[in-house]
Scaffold this motif. Structure first.
Motif, PDB file in Angstrom:
ATOM      1  N   ILE A 190      -6.984  -7.824   1.643  1.00  0.00           N
ATOM      2  CA  ILE A 190      -6.561  -6.443   1.935  1.00  0.00           C
ATOM      3  C   ILE A 190      -7.100  -5.942   3.276  1.00  0.00           C
ATOM      4  O   ILE A 190      -8.282  -6.159   3.608  1.00  0.00           O
ATOM      5  CB  ILE A 190      -7.060  -5.502   0.805  1.00  0.00           C
ATOM      6  CG1 ILE A 190      -6.588  -6.029  -0.563  1.00  0.00           C
ATOM      7  CG2 ILE A 190      -6.595  -4.079   1.022  1.00  0.00           C
ATOM      8  CD1 ILE A 190      -7.266  -5.353  -1.742  1.00  0.00           C
TER       9      ILE A 190
ATOM     10  N   MET B  56     -11.298  -6.964   2.910  1.00  0.00           N
ATOM     11  CA  MET B  56     -11.586  -6.604   1.533  1.00  0.00           C
ATOM     12  C   MET B  56     -10.788  -7.568   0.655  1.00  0.00           C
ATOM     13  O   MET B  56      -9.672  -7.945   1.022  1.00  0.00           O
ATOM     14  CB  MET B  56     -11.041  -5.189   1.378  1.00  0.00           C
ATOM     15  CG  MET B  56     -11.485  -4.395   0.198  1.00  0.00           C
ATOM     16  SD  MET B  56     -10.520  -2.848   0.151  1.00  0.00           S
ATOM     17  CE  MET B  56     -11.170  -1.868   1.488  1.00  0.00           C
TER      18      MET B  56
ATOM     19  N   HIS C  73       0.834  -1.204   0.000  1.00  0.00           N
ATOM     20  CA  HIS C  73       0.000   0.000   0.000  1.00  0.00           C
ATOM     21  C   HIS C  73       0.866   1.249   0.000  1.00  0.00           C
ATOM     22  O   HIS C  73       2.073   1.183   0.199  1.00  0.00           O
ATOM     23  CB  HIS C  73      -0.937   0.013   1.213  1.00  0.00           C
ATOM     24  CG  HIS C  73      -0.245   0.334   2.513  1.00  0.00           C
ATOM     25  ND1 HIS C  73      -0.221   1.593   3.061  1.00  0.00           N
ATOM     26  CD2 HIS C  73       0.452  -0.450   3.359  1.00  0.00           C
ATOM     27  CE1 HIS C  73       0.450   1.568   4.197  1.00  0.00           C
ATOM     28  NE2 HIS C  73       0.879   0.341   4.406  1.00  0.00           N
TER      29      HIS C  73
ATOM     30  N   SER D 228      -1.549  -5.614   2.247  1.00  0.00           N
ATOM     31  CA  SER D 228      -2.100  -6.578   1.290  1.00  0.00           C
ATOM     32  C   SER D 228      -1.281  -7.848   1.164  1.00  0.00           C
ATOM     33  O   SER D 228      -0.057  -7.803   1.171  1.00  0.00           O
ATOM     34  CB  SER D 228      -2.119  -5.923  -0.097  1.00  0.00           C
ATOM     35  OG  SER D 228      -2.895  -4.756  -0.079  1.00  0.00           O
TER      36      SER D 228
ATOM     37  N   ASN E 115      -8.831  -3.537   5.397  1.00  0.00           N
ATOM     38  CA  ASN E 115      -9.909  -2.578   5.140  1.00  0.00           C
ATOM     39  C   ASN E 115      -9.803  -1.534   6.245  1.00  0.00           C
ATOM     40  O   ASN E 115     -10.471  -1.601   7.265  1.00  0.00           O
ATOM     41  CB  ASN E 115     -11.228  -3.361   5.199  1.00  0.00           C
ATOM     42  CG  ASN E 115     -12.456  -2.519   4.955  1.00  0.00           C
ATOM     43  OD1 ASN E 115     -12.366  -1.331   4.635  1.00  0.00           O
ATOM     44  ND2 ASN E 115     -13.624  -3.129   5.120  1.00  0.00           N
TER      45      ASN E 115
ATOM     46  N   PRO F 171      -8.119   0.916   1.071  1.00  0.00           N
ATOM     47  CA  PRO F 171      -7.386  -0.355   1.001  1.00  0.00           C
ATOM     48  C   PRO F 171      -5.968  -0.152   1.514  1.00  0.00           C
ATOM     49  O   PRO F 171      -5.345   0.863   1.204  1.00  0.00           O
ATOM     50  CB  PRO F 171      -7.372  -0.692  -0.495  1.00  0.00           C
ATOM     51  CG  PRO F 171      -8.360   0.236  -1.138  1.00  0.00           C
ATOM     52  CD  PRO F 171      -8.437   1.440  -0.269  1.00  0.00           C
TER      53      PRO F 171
END
Ligand SMILES: *[C@@H]1O[C@H](CO)[C@@H](O)[C@H](O)[C@H]1NC(C)=O
Ligand SMILES: *[C@@H]1O[C@H](CO)[C@@H](O)[C@H](O)[C@H]1NC(C)=O
Ligand SMILES: *[C@@H]1O[C@H](CO)[C@@H](O)[C@H](O)[C@H]1NC(C)=O
Length: 294
Positions: free
Chosen positions: A156, A168, A97, A142, A158, A139
């Motif tokens: 992901i 997610m 991210h 991950s 959230n 998001p």
């Protein structure tokens, strides 16, 4: 004990990395971020270190911001994957991210065994590039896996509990080039307090680990699914007390290796925070009461 890198006393030095193994060349890479939080620095750099002897020794860090730019990219945390099924067999895929304002899930791709990297698919936060509030779409950390049909699934964080305080998921059918909105879903069964979670796929079984709670980092739980995460068959509580980030792996050299799953996770019973120690736990996939802390 040895170490991979030493960033001396620089506070916002090495952080937030993901490991990725190229099974074709047998190279091991760690991609990590330098100046991830702009604490005492202003330009973020994405670095890569490589080992060609299974992690015994490591080469000098390579600044891959020269190829991908200096957008803050926090890989993982966890691991990247190498595509085993079409499309794009052999591609390395490392997802992570970006900064708080520019939050979103991004994946770095390499089609030449880690020499050149570029950004592929992304899932941007909404509203984009402004400070988020309330339960905005954000998001964050991950973990990708590849399913046997060649789909990449990324589980992901959230971060603001958009839609639910649960995970997610985003899927890519084109080897990580795109993560179309129609393949972004929320898994209400995978409740979370906003945390980096573990995801692993082996032999038809999907494994998921996180502190199973909507509001506190406690109750480290392993779940498993036989239908690619559509439904979760069962859950095993690994640690009831404070617990944080987690990741999983399996060994692949001896026949009996398929019987065990390994989980690395943060925990802390002593002073009631999740960050007092790291546990490396071996979990027997075939026996009851065999969850042992090594
Ligand atoms: C890494 O490369 C980028 C792009 O050339 C540059 O802006 C950045 O300063 C470099 N990072 C370091 C720590 O030298
Ligand atoms: C811990 O997670 C398990 C599995 O989801 C759940 O059954 C249990 O209620 C949770 N315990 C607490 C204290 O949240
Ligand atoms: C718990 O806190 C005490 C007092 O601050 C400290 O000395 C000890 O190292 C801590 N234990 C752990 C496991 O973090």
């Amino acid at each position: 004990m040895g170490y991979v890198l030493d960033d001396g006393s620089f506070y916002d030095g090495i952080s937030l990395g993901a490991i990725v193994v190229d099974d074709e060349t047998e190279s091991v890479f760690i991609i990590y971020s330098h100046c991830a939080h702009y604490d005492d620095c202003t330009t973020s750099t994405t670095y890569l270190v490589e080992s060609t002897d299974d992690g015994k020794t490591w080469g000098a860090p390579r600044n891959i911001s020269v190829q991908v730019g200096t957008m803050m990219f926090a890989p993982g945390p966890g691991y990247g994957i190498q595509k085993k099924y079409e499309p794009h067999v052999g591609r390395l895929v490392v997802c992570g991210h970006s900064t708080i304002n520019g939050a979103g899930m991004f994946c770095l791709l390499s089609d030449d065994h880690g020499q050149n990297w570029r950004y592929g698919g992304r899932l941007l936060g909404i509203p984009y590039n402004v400070k988020k509030k309330g339960r905005d779409f954000m998001p964050d950390e991950s973990q990708p896996i590849e399913l046997p049909d060649g789909t990449i699934e990324v589980n992901i964080r959230n971060n603001r509990g958009y839609h639910c305080h649960c995970r997610m998921k985003a899927r890519s059918m084109d080897g990580g080039e795109t993560f179309p909105l129609e393949h972004v879903t929320f898994d209400e069964a995978l409740i979370e307090p906003a945390v980096a979670a573990g995801l692993y796929y082996s032999n038809g079984v999907m494994y998921f680990s996180n502190p199973a709670s909507t509001n506190s980092r406690t109750n480290m739980t392993l779940r498993w699914s036989y239908d690619g995460g559509t439904s979760w068959k069962d859950a095993l509580q690994v640690w009831a007390q404070p617990s944080g980030y987690s990741t999983m792996t399996m060994l692949k050299s001896e026949p009996q290796d398929s019987e065990y799953l390994y989980m690395l996770y943060e925990k802390g019973p002593v002073n009631k925070t999740a960050y007092e120690m790291l546990s490396f736990t071996r979990i027997s996939l075939y026996g009851l009461n065999s969850c042992g802390v090594v």
